[in-house]
Design a protein around this motif. Structure first.
Motif, PDB file in Angstrom:
ATOM      1  N   GLN A 311     -29.357  -6.137   0.850  1.00  0.00           N
ATOM      2  CA  GLN A 311     -28.891  -7.393   0.264  1.00  0.00           C
ATOM      3  C   GLN A 311     -27.507  -7.743   0.802  1.00  0.00           C
ATOM      4  OE1 GLN A 311     -28.996  -6.417  -3.914  1.00  0.00           O
ATOM      5  NE2 GLN A 311     -31.205  -6.719  -4.080  1.00  0.00           N
ATOM      6  N   LEU A 312     -27.262  -9.033   0.944  1.00  0.00           N
ATOM      7  CA  LEU A 312     -25.966  -9.549   1.394  1.00  0.00           C
ATOM      8  C   LEU A 312     -25.507 -10.577   0.370  1.00  0.00           C
ATOM      9  CD1 LEU A 312     -23.813  -9.609   3.672  1.00  0.00           C
ATOM     10  CD2 LEU A 312     -25.094 -11.509   4.668  1.00  0.00           C
ATOM     11  N   GLY A 313     -24.282 -10.373  -0.171  1.00  0.00           N
ATOM     12  CA  GLY A 313     -23.810 -11.229  -1.251  1.00  0.00           C
ATOM     13  C   GLY A 313     -22.446 -11.837  -1.004  1.00  0.00           C
ATOM     14  N   PHE A 322     -10.123  -8.039  -3.497  1.00  0.00           N
ATOM     15  CA  PHE A 322     -10.378  -6.634  -3.174  1.00  0.00           C
ATOM     16  C   PHE A 322     -11.447  -6.550  -2.101  1.00  0.00           C
ATOM     17  CE2 PHE A 322     -12.824  -2.689  -3.831  1.00  0.00           C
ATOM     18  CZ  PHE A 322     -11.823  -1.759  -3.610  1.00  0.00           C
ATOM     19  N   GLU A 323     -11.056  -6.211  -0.884  1.00  0.00           N
ATOM     20  CA  GLU A 323     -11.956  -5.957   0.253  1.00  0.00           C
ATOM     21  C   GLU A 323     -12.716  -7.193   0.725  1.00  0.00           C
ATOM     22  OE1 GLU A 323     -11.670  -3.278   1.735  1.00  0.00           O
ATOM     23  OE2 GLU A 323     -11.029  -1.738   0.318  1.00  0.00           O
ATOM     24  N   GLY A 324     -12.358  -8.395   0.288  1.00  0.00           N
ATOM     25  CA  GLY A 324     -13.017  -9.602   0.769  1.00  0.00           C
ATOM     26  C   GLY A 324     -14.154 -10.059  -0.124  1.00  0.00           C
ATOM     27  N   ARG A 325     -14.579 -11.298   0.077  1.00  0.00           N
ATOM     28  CA  ARG A 325     -15.556 -11.927  -0.818  1.00  0.00           C
ATOM     29  C   ARG A 325     -17.007 -11.591  -0.458  1.00  0.00           C
ATOM     30  NH1 ARG A 325     -12.729 -16.835  -3.513  1.00  0.00           N
ATOM     31  NH2 ARG A 325     -14.704 -16.992  -4.610  1.00  0.00           N
ATOM     32  N   ILE A 326     -17.253 -11.018   0.708  1.00  0.00           N
ATOM     33  CA  ILE A 326     -18.626 -10.698   1.122  1.00  0.00           C
ATOM     34  C   ILE A 326     -18.916  -9.224   0.830  1.00  0.00           C
ATOM     35  CG2 ILE A 326     -20.208 -10.538   3.079  1.00  0.00           C
ATOM     36  CD1 ILE A 326     -18.738 -12.898   4.331  1.00  0.00           C
ATOM     37  N   TYR A 327     -20.066  -8.950   0.232  1.00  0.00           N
ATOM     38  CA  TYR A 327     -20.457  -7.575  -0.059  1.00  0.00           C
ATOM     39  C   TYR A 327     -21.904  -7.354   0.371  1.00  0.00           C
ATOM     40  CZ  TYR A 327     -22.783  -9.466  -4.266  1.00  0.00           C
ATOM     41  OH  TYR A 327     -23.588 -10.170  -5.123  1.00  0.00           O
TER      42      TYR A 327
END
Length: 364
Positions: A311-313, A322-327
């Motif tokens: 999954q890509l969110g 914290f660590e950017g908006r993409i997870y």
């Protein structure tokens, strides 16, 4: 980490031990020689020599007596043991146990293996005796390995040979800091032996209807675990995630997903407070909300009762940076019946792990 060990072993063994194909199997052994990849400059000082090791494996053959086997070109499933000498006094040695699959290509001469398991490291980080080891923050590590071999089985009276390349990853997925991890790229060579080759049955052709679809299904999942920020000594805290998503199965192998996550990470609450006190120049408000909400798209690959999810969110509610908006999230699901499932997944930001999630859910 003991909960991670129990979870991985239960999820994989519940699937693997359920197989009932004819009792034909191989044993193989591989010696490997490689190098630790410098994926992070913080581990550069730990790369001092070429790691070596041994991979021992049990591989159960499949012949298509279950529909999913022919769907994936009759893969093997099995268990592996890896011993690796990291060739560095601060990293020590690693001993790993894995569950794995072997997938075959090019008239079964090309063999791709993926294994997931738990490793024990002999010399983890210690603030007094081994503060140089920034790669492993705990005794037990989550570990994954990939292997691509040119493989010949039963060349002479059951004996065969293989050679290829491997990548071995060790990390504790931020269960405890530090967690810079290692990735070893290696060349491997070895031999295999096929037992009861005279009893080997013919591969069974598929009788499935190639066309297969389902109506849209709705999923609710609850995930939890423990983790720590990258600041050593800030402590381990629980986290809880709730996901709601829809999926559409387009064939027997694949389904696409779209949904939303809500994240409650206590370590982030502590990190916000830490920065507000220890680094006033950052002007961090100690009352900043630590919760996050994301939307995601994903894919699920079905292998019998087991499935692999990716999954890509994107965070739509993101009060603290914290660590950017993409997870992203990858992991395994195991279905119990048609509706309920358990899951072990890794949530990360790119290659930076945030935590291992243990989840349960329902698919309606």
């Amino acid at each position: 980490m003991k909960y991670l060990i129990v979870g991985v072993l239960c999820l994989t063994s519940s699937f693997l031990f359920a197989q009932e194909d004819p009792d034909v199997f191989t044993l193989d052994a591989n010696y490997f020689y490689g190098t630790i990849l410098e994926h992070n400059p913080d581990i550069a000082h730990l790369i001092t020599d070429h790691p070596t090791g041994l991979i021992l494996s049990y591989n159960k053959k499949t012949y298509g007596f279950k529909p999913w086997e022919s769907r994936y070109n009759y893969p093997d499933w099995g268990f592996s043991f890896i011993y690796q000498d990291m060739k560095n006094q601060y990293l020590g040695e690693n001993y790993g146990m894995y569950a794995h699959y072997n997938f075959y290509f090019l008239k079964r001469d090309l063999n791709f293996r993926i294994g997931q398991g738990i490793a024990y490291t002999t010399n983890p980080y210690d603030k007094q005796t081994n503060y140089t080891n920034g790669a492993y923050g705990s005794d037990f590590l989550s570990t994954t390995y990939l292997m691509l071999n040119y493989k010949k089985e039963n060349v002479y009276k059951g004996l065969g040979f293989q050679a290829g390349i491997s990548v071995i990853h060790y990390s504790n997925a931020n269960v405890r800091a530090p967690n810079n991890s290692t990735n070893t790229f290696a060349f491997n060579v070895g031999a295999n032996y096929l037992f009861d080759d005279d009893k080997e049955p013919e591969f069974q052709p598929s009788t499935e209807n190639k066309k297969y679809t389902e109506k849209i299904k709705y999923n609710l999942a609850f995930r939890a675990g423990i983790n720590e920020s990258d600041i050593i000594g800030t402590g381990q805290f629980p986290f809880y995630n709730v996901s709601f998503y829809a999926d559409k199965r387009i064939n027997r192998k694949s389904a696409f997903q779209v949904g939303a996550d809500v994240f409650f990470a206590e370590f982030l609450k502590e990190l916000i407070y830490f920065y507000s006190v220890a680094y006033p120049e950052r002007q961090v408000d100690p009352d900043t909300d630590y919760k996050r909400v994301g939307v995601f798209v994903g894919h699920e690959l079905f292998i019998n009762k087991l499935s692999v999810i990716a999954q890509l969110g994107y965070y739509v509610y993101y009060p603290y940076d914290f660590e950017g908006r993409i997870y992203n999230r990858i992991g395994l699901k195991r279905y119990f019946g048609d509706q309920f499932f358990g899951a072990i997944t890794l949530k990360a930001h790119g290659a930076k792990a945030e935590g291992v999630e243990f989840g349960v859910g329902v698919r309606l």
